[in-house]
Structure formats: C-alpha cells, structure tokens
Design a protein around this motif. Structure first.
Motif, PDB file in Angstrom:
ATOM      1  N   ALA A 274       0.842  -1.209   0.000  1.00 42.83           N
ATOM      2  CA  ALA A 274       0.000   0.000   0.000  1.00 42.83           C
ATOM      3  C   ALA A 274       0.877   1.259   0.000  1.00 42.83           C
ATOM      4  CB  ALA A 274      -0.920   0.008   1.217  1.00 42.83           C
ATOM      5  N   LEU A 275       1.981   1.223   0.726  1.00 46.82           N
ATOM      6  CA  LEU A 275       2.867   2.389   0.771  1.00 46.82           C
ATOM      7  C   LEU A 275       3.452   2.655  -0.620  1.00 46.82           C
ATOM      8  CD1 LEU A 275       4.297   4.584   2.464  1.00 46.82           C
ATOM      9  CD2 LEU A 275       6.144   2.946   2.868  1.00 46.82           C
ATOM     10  N   ASP A 276       3.937   1.587  -1.269  1.00 46.20           N
ATOM     11  CA  ASP A 276       4.490   1.766  -2.617  1.00 46.20           C
ATOM     12  C   ASP A 276       3.441   2.328  -3.575  1.00 46.20           C
ATOM     13  OD1 ASP A 276       7.024   1.038  -1.975  1.00 46.20           O
ATOM     14  OD2 ASP A 276       6.957  -0.957  -2.866  1.00 46.20           O
ATOM     15  N   ASN A 277       2.247   1.742  -3.530  1.00 43.00           N
ATOM     16  CA  ASN A 277       1.195   2.206  -4.454  1.00 43.00           C
ATOM     17  C   ASN A 277       0.839   3.662  -4.192  1.00 43.00           C
ATOM     18  OD1 ASN A 277       1.155  -0.390  -5.362  1.00 43.00           O
ATOM     19  ND2 ASN A 277      -0.775  -0.948  -4.365  1.00 43.00           N
ATOM     20  N   PHE A 278       0.732   3.990  -2.916  1.00 36.48           N
ATOM     21  CA  PHE A 278       0.340   5.354  -2.540  1.00 36.48           C
ATOM     22  C   PHE A 278       1.419   6.359  -2.962  1.00 36.48           C
ATOM     23  CE2 PHE A 278       0.533   8.570   0.999  1.00 36.48           C
ATOM     24  CZ  PHE A 278      -0.549   9.311   0.585  1.00 36.48           C
ATOM     25  N   LEU A 279       2.675   6.028  -2.663  1.00 36.45           N
ATOM     26  CA  LEU A 279       3.749   6.965  -3.004  1.00 36.45           C
ATOM     27  C   LEU A 279       3.820   7.157  -4.512  1.00 36.45           C
ATOM     28  CD1 LEU A 279       6.614   6.011  -0.509  1.00 36.45           C
ATOM     29  CD2 LEU A 279       4.983   7.881  -0.349  1.00 36.45           C
ATOM     30  N   GLU A 280       3.566   6.086  -5.245  1.00 36.55           N
ATOM     31  CA  GLU A 280       3.626   6.191  -6.702  1.00 36.55           C
ATOM     32  C   GLU A 280       2.614   7.217  -7.217  1.00 36.55           C
ATOM     33  OE1 GLU A 280       3.597   2.386  -8.624  1.00 36.55           O
ATOM     34  OE2 GLU A 280       3.468   3.367 -10.604  1.00 36.55           O
ATOM     35  N   THR A 281       1.430   7.263  -6.598  1.00 36.46           N
ATOM     36  CA  THR A 281       0.426   8.240  -7.054  1.00 36.46           C
ATOM     37  C   THR A 281       0.900   9.662  -6.812  1.00 36.46           C
ATOM     38  OG1 THR A 281      -0.750   8.414  -4.936  1.00 36.46           O
ATOM     39  CG2 THR A 281      -1.501   6.683  -6.456  1.00 36.46           C
ATOM     40  N   LYS A 282       1.876   9.838  -5.930  1.00 37.93           N
ATOM     41  CA  LYS A 282       2.383  11.177  -5.628  1.00 37.93           C
ATOM     42  C   LYS A 282       3.752  11.400  -6.251  1.00 37.93           C
ATOM     43  CE  LYS A 282       0.825  12.950  -1.751  1.00 37.93           C
ATOM     44  NZ  LYS A 282      -0.434  13.437  -2.283  1.00 37.93           N
ATOM     45  N   ASP A 283       4.129  10.484  -7.154  1.00 38.93           N
ATOM     46  CA  ASP A 283       5.416  10.641  -7.815  1.00 38.93           C
ATOM     47  C   ASP A 283       6.572  10.518  -6.823  1.00 38.93           C
ATOM     48  OD1 ASP A 283       6.106  10.832 -10.329  1.00 38.93           O
ATOM     49  OD2 ASP A 283       6.043  13.034 -10.494  1.00 38.93           O
TER      50      ASP A 283
END
Ligand code: AMP
Length: 368
Positions: A274-283
């Motif tokens: 979830a952390l990886d996915n979330f950070l990806e949405t914020k570049d």
C-alpha cells in the motif's frame, strides 16, 4: 523545471487546461445568473489572474470587487487567516459569487464566510478554480469548481511560493524527485524513534511514527484512538486498513516535506504494498529501508527500562513485549525480502552509542 527560491517545480497544468476549465465555470455560472447582475468577489492575492480570465469569459453583465486574505507562509497553511482588505460596501443586497484560486483545508473559506456573514448580501456562492478534495474539511458547500487536484504544493497562475511564481501562465507542482523517503525498520526498542529524531533534523525530513500517532489519538480520546487501544494494549498489530489510511493522512498533511522517515510503518506485506502504491500516485518512492539490528534480550531490557520512564503499558510487561516480537517475526520480518528484491534494504548495527548509530545510518543515507 523551474526554480523558485530553494525549490524546484515541474509543469502540472498548462495554460490551455486552465483557461478551458475557467470557460466551463463561467458558462455554468452564467446559466444560473442570466436574470441578475452578480458581483464577483476575487480573493487576493492568488485569484487576480483567475478573476481576470473569468471575467473575460463571462458573457453577461456583472460587477467585480476584491477582498484580501492571507494564510500561507512558505509552503504550508499556517492556519492563521488575516483579513487585509475588508468586504466592499457595494455588495449589500446583491448576489455575491466568491472567486477563490484554490480551496484546500477550508480555513480561508471559513474566514470568508465569516466576513460576509455580517453583510446583507442577497445570495452568497463560492467558486474555486482549484479544489483539493483530499484535504477539504467539508464545512461549506463549494458551489462551483474548476478542477479537482491532488494535495500537491502548486505555484503559478497567481499562486506563489513565498511571493514568487505568481506571474507564471501555467501551474507547476513541487518536484518530489529530490525527496528522500526512508523506512526505519527494526523490532520494538531497536531505537527507530530515537534515531529518527536526529535524522529528521540532519536531513530536514518529516518523521511519521505510526505508534506515536496512535498514542496521540488514544490520549485525545479520538475514534481512531479508541479503535486502536485494545490492539496496542495487547501488543497486537492494529488492522492494516486503519493503519494504512492513517499513514496516508499523515503524508497528505505535509505536502511541503522534503522527504519522510517512516518509523513503525510498514509492518505487514499489505502495508508495504500500500505504501508503494500510494507513493507512486504522488510521484514519490521509498529510497531506502534501513534496519536497526539488535538481539531480543537487549531489546527486552531496553523496553522495560523505557516503560518505567514513559509509563507505556505495552513496554511494562515482558509477555506483551514478547508478543510484539512474535508479531514482528511473523508479519514484519518478511518485508526484509520485499525490500531486498527492490535493492533497497540496508542493515545497520543498532548496538552502541546513540551518536555512533546515527553515524552508521548517515553513512547509508549519504550514499543514496
Ligand atoms: P510502536 O510505537 O511503533 O512500537 O507501536 C506501538 C503499537 O502501535 C504497536 O505494537 C501496534 O499495536 C501499533 N502500531 C504501530 N504501528 C503499526 C503498524 N504499522 N501496523 C499495525 N499496528 C501498528
């Protein structure tokens, strides 16, 4: 990429995108006011460009006026909203449509509604060119929105970073690729919190400890605190969904951060994903996961010692501590592999003088 003061910004919305959103808004509002003459009240300083382009796109007779509010200092909303130019007198008895450049938390909006509450306007509506739904407190209805945007720090088209950037025709967002995001990994008592305290100063990072956020919520009797308390008291992990949402909120609250230290998060495979996915949405991304290593017996004695000073109930009872280690071995330790596969895992000896350990961690960070 452009540089304003000390920060880099990259293109986010083009002039064309902005102008077409404004045109849509102008026509939508015009349809609602075709039989009256509204007063558009721009909120200075940020809205001056928006007001200008909006009026050019507005097809019917209208009036214009301004109020001036100020709430930003640097990159974060200070929460203090000053009124620098008061409500114009000519609005009495008229339909007012506020033109805001951006609505984020809603604090400025509260002040605006308050300012106009003492007037006899016929009708009061709010239009905002940009709107950040993920942080808005939802207190008032926003009647017209140009574009919904994520909670990134933006400049240009009237918006500034410490007064620079207002003259740009397009909108730019803070470039996150200069960020350092660290995960501090290790069993309870390994020294993650202590070391995060030093590293955040040294590297200008925002420290997020999920354990601290839970304890803060418990102390303040919030709904989240009540929910988490029974798990924490037993030394069990709080359910993923709760923890993940809380972590996202903490990151969202700090759009200006130069990077984060995640302490006590992730603790499960689902959290790491979830952390990886979330950070990806914020570049953004995790740059490194650094484990502080120490043996269980040393950790137990450190935690019992800490329990005496802090009063933390989960630190006072050896069986609860051992349960936290079991949770760690079962659910958290496998994350080592997850980060090793991504080439991001670093291990540091967590035994020694506190300053020595900070040096070991700094050596890893400096090599990133
Ligand atoms: P800490 O201060 O990191 O030792 O956390 C104290 C307690 O808060 C843990 O034993 C858990 O009950 C809860 N907690 C903290 N972080 C997390 C997390 N990432 N996932 C689940 N529970 C957590």
């Amino acid at each position: 990429m452009i540089k304003l003061h000390d920060k880099f910004f990259k293109p986010f919305l083009s002039e064309e995108e902005i102008l077409s959103a404004i045109e849509r808004m102008a026509l939508e509002i015009a349809a609602d006011y075709k039989d009256s003459v509204p007063v558009f009240v721009g909120v200075l300083n940020g809205a001056f460009m928006f007001v200008s382009d909006f009026l050019k796109a507005y097809p019917h007779p209208c009036e214009v006026s301004f109020v001036r509010l100020s709430s930003y200092q640097g990159l974060t909303s200070t929460g203090i909203v000053e009124s620098l130019l008061d409500v114009p007198e000519e609005v009495e008895g008229k339909s007012v449509v506020i033109l805001e450049d951006v609505i984020d938390t809603g604090r400025t909006l509260k002040q605006l509604v308050h300012l106009f509450s003492n007037t006899n306007v016929k009708e009061f509506k709010i239009a905002s060119l940009f709107y950040k739904p993920s942080v808005y407190n939802g207190e008032y209805t926003i009647d017209y929105v140009g574009m919904e945007i994520p909670n990134n720090f933006i400049v240009g088209y009237g918006l500034d970073y410490n007064e620079l950037g207002r003259n740009l025709r397009a909108v730019y967002q803070l470039n996150e690729s200069h960020m350092i995001n660290l995960v501090l990994f290790g069993k309870p008592g390994a020294g993650k919190g202590t070391q995060a305290g030093f590293l955040k100063e040294k590297y200008n990072l925002k420290h997020i400890s999920t354990g601290d956020v839970f304890r803060y919520n418990i102390k303040n009797g919030t709904e989240l605190g009540t929910l988490a308390k029974s798990y924490i008291d037993r030394g069990d992990l709080v359910p993923d969904e709760v923890t993940i949402n809380m972590l996202k909120d903490e990151v969202e609250k700090n759009p200006e951060a130069a990077g984060f230290i995640f302490d006590g998060f992730p603790r499960t495979a689902a959290q790491a994903q979830a952390l990886d996915n979330f950070l990806e949405t914020k570049d953004m991304k995790v740059n490194a996961t650094i484990a502080l290593e120490a043996d269980d017996d040393i950790l137990v004695s450190r935690l019992l010692e800490r329990g005496k000073e802090s009063g933390r109930s989960d630190d006072q009872d050896e069986s609860k501590i051992r349960n936290r280690f079991d949770e760690y071995n079962e659910k958290t330790a496998p994350l080592r592999e997850y980060y090793e596969e991504q080439g991001k895992f670093h291990s540091v000896n967590g035994i020694g003088e506190i300053t020595e350990i900070t040096e070991r961690l700094s050596a890893v960070i400096n090599a990133l």
